[in-house]
Enzyme design. Structure first.
Site, PDB file in Angstrom:
ATOM      1  N   ASP A 137      39.552  32.367  36.328  1.00  0.00           N
ATOM      2  CA  ASP A 137      41.303  32.117  35.459  1.00  0.00           C
ATOM      3  C   ASP A 137      41.885  32.672  36.404  1.00  0.00           C
ATOM      4  O   ASP A 137      43.412  32.527  35.680  1.00  0.00           O
ATOM      5  CB  ASP A 137      41.447  32.057  34.074  1.00  0.00           C
ATOM      6  CG  ASP A 137      41.061  32.811  33.398  1.00  0.00           C
ATOM      7  OD1 ASP A 137      41.038  33.824  33.953  1.00  0.00           O
ATOM      8  OD2 ASP A 137      40.589  32.931  32.311  1.00  0.00           O
ATOM      9  N   GLU A 178      32.105  29.203  34.922  1.00  0.00           N
ATOM     10  CA  GLU A 178      33.303  29.603  33.478  1.00  0.00           C
ATOM     11  C   GLU A 178      34.501  28.870  33.789  1.00  0.00           C
ATOM     12  O   GLU A 178      35.365  29.057  33.005  1.00  0.00           O
ATOM     13  CB  GLU A 178      34.089  31.068  34.285  1.00  0.00           C
ATOM     14  CG  GLU A 178      34.098  31.368  32.605  1.00  0.00           C
ATOM     15  CD  GLU A 178      34.956  33.275  32.465  1.00  0.00           C
ATOM     16  OE1 GLU A 178      35.698  32.884  32.560  1.00  0.00           O
ATOM     17  OE2 GLU A 178      33.530  34.077  32.666  1.00  0.00           O
ATOM     18  N   GLU A 211      46.240  32.730  32.470  1.00  0.00           N
ATOM     19  CA  GLU A 211      45.843  32.502  32.297  1.00  0.00           C
ATOM     20  C   GLU A 211      44.845  30.887  32.205  1.00  0.00           C
ATOM     21  O   GLU A 211      44.536  30.527  32.815  1.00  0.00           O
ATOM     22  CB  GLU A 211      44.347  33.353  32.370  1.00  0.00           C
ATOM     23  CG  GLU A 211      44.192  34.512  32.421  1.00  0.00           C
ATOM     24  CD  GLU A 211      45.625  35.812  32.358  1.00  0.00           C
ATOM     25  OE1 GLU A 211      46.314  35.369  31.442  1.00  0.00           O
ATOM     26  OE2 GLU A 211      45.227  36.340  32.531  1.00  0.00           O
ATOM     27  N   HIS A 259      44.876  45.255  28.997  1.00  0.00           N
ATOM     28  CA  HIS A 259      45.501  44.963  30.219  1.00  0.00           C
ATOM     29  C   HIS A 259      46.220  43.445  29.977  1.00  0.00           C
ATOM     30  O   HIS A 259      47.153  43.218  30.858  1.00  0.00           O
ATOM     31  CB  HIS A 259      44.853  44.782  31.425  1.00  0.00           C
ATOM     32  CG  HIS A 259      43.401  43.451  31.308  1.00  0.00           C
ATOM     33  ND1 HIS A 259      43.994  42.729  32.022  1.00  0.00           N
ATOM     34  CD2 HIS A 259      42.539  43.587  30.879  1.00  0.00           C
ATOM     35  CE1 HIS A 259      43.220  42.078  31.594  1.00  0.00           C
ATOM     36  NE2 HIS A 259      42.145  41.460  31.015  1.00  0.00           N
ATOM     37  N   ARG A 278      48.965  40.488  30.110  1.00  0.00           N
ATOM     38  CA  ARG A 278      49.726  40.214  30.941  1.00  0.00           C
ATOM     39  C   ARG A 278      50.539  39.555  29.539  1.00  0.00           C
ATOM     40  O   ARG A 278      52.176  40.342  29.040  1.00  0.00           O
ATOM     41  CB  ARG A 278      50.054  39.302  31.599  1.00  0.00           C
ATOM     42  CG  ARG A 278      50.300  39.972  32.955  1.00  0.00           C
ATOM     43  CD  ARG A 278      50.278  38.227  34.130  1.00  0.00           C
ATOM     44  NE  ARG A 278      49.343  39.055  35.251  1.00  0.00           N
ATOM     45  CZ  ARG A 278      51.033  39.177  36.450  1.00  0.00           C
ATOM     46  NH1 ARG A 278      52.202  39.417  36.297  1.00  0.00           N
ATOM     47  NH2 ARG A 278      50.879  40.159  37.842  1.00  0.00           N
ATOM     48  N   HIS A 338      43.078  50.542  32.612  1.00  0.00           N
ATOM     49  CA  HIS A 338      43.392  49.570  33.905  1.00  0.00           C
ATOM     50  C   HIS A 338      44.654  50.211  35.256  1.00  0.00           C
ATOM     51  O   HIS A 338      45.245  51.519  34.427  1.00  0.00           O
ATOM     52  CB  HIS A 338      44.127  48.282  33.697  1.00  0.00           C
ATOM     53  CG  HIS A 338      44.094  47.281  34.531  1.00  0.00           C
ATOM     54  ND1 HIS A 338      45.109  46.745  34.794  1.00  0.00           N
ATOM     55  CD2 HIS A 338      43.411  45.537  34.373  1.00  0.00           C
ATOM     56  CE1 HIS A 338      44.473  45.631  36.064  1.00  0.00           C
ATOM     57  NE2 HIS A 338      43.957  44.843  35.033  1.00  0.00           N
TER      58      HIS A 338
HETATM   59  C1  UD1 Z   1      44.490  40.038  36.446  1.00  0.00           C
HETATM   60  C2  UD1 Z   1      44.137  38.671  35.932  1.00  0.00           C
HETATM   61  C3  UD1 Z   1      44.030  38.659  34.996  1.00  0.00           C
HETATM   62  C4  UD1 Z   1      42.622  39.022  34.903  1.00  0.00           C
HETATM   63  C5  UD1 Z   1      42.893  40.818  35.527  1.00  0.00           C
HETATM   64  C6  UD1 Z   1      41.462  41.647  35.618  1.00  0.00           C
HETATM   65  C7  UD1 Z   1      46.491  37.086  37.046  1.00  0.00           C
HETATM   66  C8  UD1 Z   1      47.559  36.472  36.592  1.00  0.00           C
HETATM   67  N1  UD1 Z   1      45.757  38.675  36.423  1.00  0.00           N
HETATM   68  O1  UD1 Z   1      44.818  40.973  35.763  1.00  0.00           O
HETATM   69  O2  UD1 Z   1      43.813  37.217  34.455  1.00  0.00           O
HETATM   70  O3  UD1 Z   1      42.073  39.171  33.204  1.00  0.00           O
HETATM   71  O4  UD1 Z   1      43.376  40.995  36.553  1.00  0.00           O
HETATM   72  O5  UD1 Z   1      41.889  43.083  35.404  1.00  0.00           O
HETATM   73  O6  UD1 Z   1      45.279  36.450  37.979  1.00  0.00           O
HETATM   74  N2  UD1 Z   1      46.360  47.570  40.778  1.00  0.00           N
HETATM   75  C9  UD1 Z   1      46.045  48.416  41.277  1.00  0.00           C
HETATM   76  N3  UD1 Z   1      44.486  48.604  41.657  1.00  0.00           N
HETATM   77  C10 UD1 Z   1      43.770  47.769  41.011  1.00  0.00           C
HETATM   78  C11 UD1 Z   1      43.739  46.486  40.210  1.00  0.00           C
HETATM   79  C12 UD1 Z   1      45.089  46.730  40.368  1.00  0.00           C
HETATM   80  O7  UD1 Z   1      46.879  49.609  41.355  1.00  0.00           O
HETATM   81  O8  UD1 Z   1      42.486  47.946  41.660  1.00  0.00           O
HETATM   82  C13 UD1 Z   1      47.386  47.667  40.040  1.00  0.00           C
HETATM   83  C14 UD1 Z   1      48.942  47.365  40.936  1.00  0.00           C
HETATM   84  O9  UD1 Z   1      50.476  47.677  40.588  1.00  0.00           O
HETATM   85  C15 UD1 Z   1      48.838  45.589  40.764  1.00  0.00           C
HETATM   86  C16 UD1 Z   1      48.891  45.753  39.798  1.00  0.00           C
HETATM   87  O10 UD1 Z   1      47.767  46.263  38.750  1.00  0.00           O
HETATM   88  O11 UD1 Z   1      49.824  44.647  41.132  1.00  0.00           O
HETATM   89  C17 UD1 Z   1      48.241  44.537  38.283  1.00  0.00           C
HETATM   90  O12 UD1 Z   1      47.331  43.316  39.207  1.00  0.00           O
HETATM   91  P1  UD1 Z   1      46.953  42.059  39.004  1.00  0.00           P
HETATM   92  O13 UD1 Z   1      46.170  41.541  39.965  1.00  0.00           O
HETATM   93  O14 UD1 Z   1      48.302  41.387  38.926  1.00  0.00           O
HETATM   94  O15 UD1 Z   1      46.578  42.421  37.882  1.00  0.00           O
HETATM   95  P2  UD1 Z   1      46.672  41.160  35.990  1.00  0.00           P
HETATM   96  O16 UD1 Z   1      47.461  40.407  36.182  1.00  0.00           O
HETATM   97  O17 UD1 Z   1      47.400  42.756  35.562  1.00  0.00           O
HETATM   98  N1  UDP Z   2      34.724  46.733  33.426  1.00  0.00           N
HETATM   99  C1  UDP Z   2      34.412  48.089  34.340  1.00  0.00           C
HETATM  100  N2  UDP Z   2      35.317  49.356  33.805  1.00  0.00           N
HETATM  101  C2  UDP Z   2      36.397  48.848  33.407  1.00  0.00           C
HETATM  102  C3  UDP Z   2      36.147  48.639  32.334  1.00  0.00           C
HETATM  103  C4  UDP Z   2      35.611  46.872  32.579  1.00  0.00           C
HETATM  104  O1  UDP Z   2      33.201  47.814  34.949  1.00  0.00           O
HETATM  105  O2  UDP Z   2      36.857  50.698  33.436  1.00  0.00           O
HETATM  106  C5  UDP Z   2      34.080  45.576  33.491  1.00  0.00           C
HETATM  107  C6  UDP Z   2      33.826  44.463  32.429  1.00  0.00           C
HETATM  108  O3  UDP Z   2      32.398  45.384  31.617  1.00  0.00           O
HETATM  109  C7  UDP Z   2      34.104  43.232  32.471  1.00  0.00           C
HETATM  110  C8  UDP Z   2      35.347  43.241  33.286  1.00  0.00           C
HETATM  111  O4  UDP Z   2      35.054  44.955  33.977  1.00  0.00           O
HETATM  112  O5  UDP Z   2      32.505  43.135  33.359  1.00  0.00           O
HETATM  113  C9  UDP Z   2      36.039  42.923  31.821  1.00  0.00           C
HETATM  114  O6  UDP Z   2      37.503  42.960  33.391  1.00  0.00           O
HETATM  115  P1  UDP Z   2      38.835  42.763  33.157  1.00  0.00           P
HETATM  116  O7  UDP Z   2      38.799  43.798  31.168  1.00  0.00           O
HETATM  117  O8  UDP Z   2      39.653  43.755  33.668  1.00  0.00           O
HETATM  118  O9  UDP Z   2      39.469  41.501  32.949  1.00  0.00           O
HETATM  119  P2  UDP Z   2      38.899  39.998  31.842  1.00  0.00           P
HETATM  120  O10 UDP Z   2      37.246  39.884  31.960  1.00  0.00           O
HETATM  121  O11 UDP Z   2      40.024  40.173  31.207  1.00  0.00           O
HETATM  122  O12 UDP Z   2      39.531  39.133  33.262  1.00  0.00           O
END
Ligand code: UD1
Ligand code: UDP
Length: 390
Positions: free
Chosen positions: A108, A130, A144, A225, A227, A257
């Site tokens: 999602d 999924e 999502e 994490h 939003r 995160h």
């Molecule tokens: C996103 C997804 C959410 C998912 C989550 C998993 C959307 C709208 N949101 O969350 O569905 O559950 O990822 O974790 O698609 N960042 C880093 N390094 C990384 C990852 C993130 O620095 O490897 C920082 C960056 O500043 C980035 C911010 O986190 O801009 C947010 O990343 P984003 O993909 O927007 O995360 P979420 O929307 O929080």
């Molecule tokens: N996870 C990981 N390292 C971490 C935290 C989570 O590998 O430090 C894994 C966890 O086992 C799960 C996935 O990341 O499989 C979940 O990711 P996240 O919570 O970022 O996203 P969501 O599932 O909410 O979309």
């Protein structure tokens, strides 16, 4: 890509483009990518949007996945509009070059939604892994819930992880022949990583110093994490953890995160507390180890809600609603919202009431048998065949 140990019959192979961008998508798709790479019926291509970077790369490296295309979209502070627009145009350009027979997306995220939309604009059929999860509230989780509903409208093949998810799709009017219960590939991934750790224990030793530091205390694993929890919700969660950490019989391990919106709030409230370890995101083997050594899990994550019940770990879900009611129904998960009073009360109850704890701590896995990826591959093979002869 994994090395192919035999030659593809490129004449017959159906080209599948799998698109993803974040850590959870990578975890839930690598079991499928491994199978596609070794199946001569398919020519498997991989496009990552790079919505995440470090957290995505951790999984790609572990699972030995090398993308064919990487849009490197991550930018700190970008809006959902910017991310969606850049993903849509970037994916569209690759689709025009690759012209796949099918696209595969998972879950999602904005990456999955933008990819399915770009495929639809080109009349390329989409397989949604999924499929069918619904919370019933468009703002929880946000965005999502709407991404999933849109994906439900855009996809031609819906791989539902549970019967409940499939029933929801059918009741929403999706044609029965397009909906299949496959199980969730997260269980395939969990089995895979468990086998990897058995074969190579050095992969999951990062928790050892913390296990020594917190010896004799019950460990609570925390992740956060979402939003919709940014701002007030994250503050409440941080204060809850601070409050719980006053107990001297527990310790908290909290992989943060990388999103600064979450990270900064948690650091401000929790950094430097004696029995709280704020750590960098763990790679998957070390996170699986953390879940295994934990007494209790506090999370707003989707994937962790699925993994904790499979490991027999009670999980308090810091959300108002969940699209994964199976864990709640099975009694291993409780919805506690993102408010301090309820989170702390439930946590203390489970820490002090042994019977209540034991009732929740039964390994129960409503999410699959670890064979989901194989089923999805067969569905793709049949669907590709049907399309070729249509
Ligand atoms: C996103 C997804 C959410 C998912 C989550 C998993 C959307 C709208 N949101 O969350 O569905 O559950 O990822 O974790 O698609 N960042 C880093 N390094 C990384 C990852 C993130 O620095 O490897 C920082 C960056 O500043 C980035 C911010 O986190 O801009 C947010 O990343 P984003 O993909 O927007 O995360 P979420 O929307 O929080
Ligand atoms: N996870 C990981 N390292 C971490 C935290 C989570 O590998 O430090 C894994 C966890 O086992 C799960 C996935 O990341 O499989 C979940 O990711 P996240 O919570 O970022 O996203 P969501 O599932 O909410 O979309």
């Amino acid at each position: 890509m994994l090395a192919l140990d035999y030659a593809h019959d490129m004449e017959r192979a159906r080209k599948i483009l799998t698109v993803f961008g974040t850590r959870p998508e990578a975890i839930k798709l690598f079991p499928l990518l491994h199978r596609l790479a070794h199946d001569a019926r398919f020519d498997s291509r991989i496009l990552v949007t790079g919505q995440h970077r470090g957290m995505l790369d951790q999984v790609l490296q572990l699972a030995d996945i090398v993308p064919d295309h990487d849009l490197a979209l991550m930018q700190t502070g970008q809006t959902l509009d910017q991310l969606t627009a850049r993903a849509l145009t970037g994916i569209g350009e690759i689709l025009d070059r690759e012209r796949p027979d099918w696209m595969v997306v998972q879950g999602d995220t904005t990456s999955a939604f933008a990819a399915a939309l770009a495929a639809y604009y080109r009349q390329i059929p989409v397989c949604h892994v999924e499929a069918g999860l619904r919370s019933g509230d468009i703002y929880h989780p946000w965005p999502e819930e709407v991404n999933r509903r849109a994906l439900g409208a855009l996809a031609s093949l819906h791989c539902a992880p549970t019967q409940a998810a499939a029933t929801g799709l059918l009741q929403g009017g999706t044609s029965a022949h397009r909906v299949h219960v496959t199980g969730n590939t997260v269980i395939d991934a969990l089995h895979w990583v468990t086998r990897r750790i058995w074969g190579e224990p050095a992969l999951a030793t990062m928790m050892r110093p913390l296990e020594r530091r917190f010896a004799g205390k019950r460990i609570i694993a925390v992740t956060c994490h979402r939003r919709e929890n940014w701002g007030a919700g994250a503050e409440e969660i941080a204060k809850s953890v601070k409050n719980i950490a006053k107990r001297n019989d527990i310790s908290v391990i909290f992989p943060l995160h990388l999103n600064p919106q979450v990270r900064n709030v948690m650091m401000a409230q929790l950094d430097g507390l004696d029995n709280v370890a704020l750590i960098e995101p763990l790679d998957y083997p070390n996170f699986a180890r953390l879940l295994n050594i934990s007494h209790l899990v506090l999370t707003d994550s989707g994937g962790v809600q699925e993994e904790a019940p499979a490991l027999g770990k009670p999980v308090l879900v810091m959300r108002e609603t969940t699209e994964r009611p199976e864990g709640v129904k099975a009694g291993t998960a409780v919805l506690v919202g993102a408010r301090q009073q309820r989170i702390v009360a439930e946590c203390n109850r489970l820490l002090d009431d042994d019977l209540a704890y034991r009732r929740m701590a039964r390994a129960h896995n409503p999410y699959g048998d670890g064979q989901a990826a194989g089923r999805i591959v067969e569905l793709l093979a049949q669907s590709a065949e049907a399309r070729m002869t249509a």
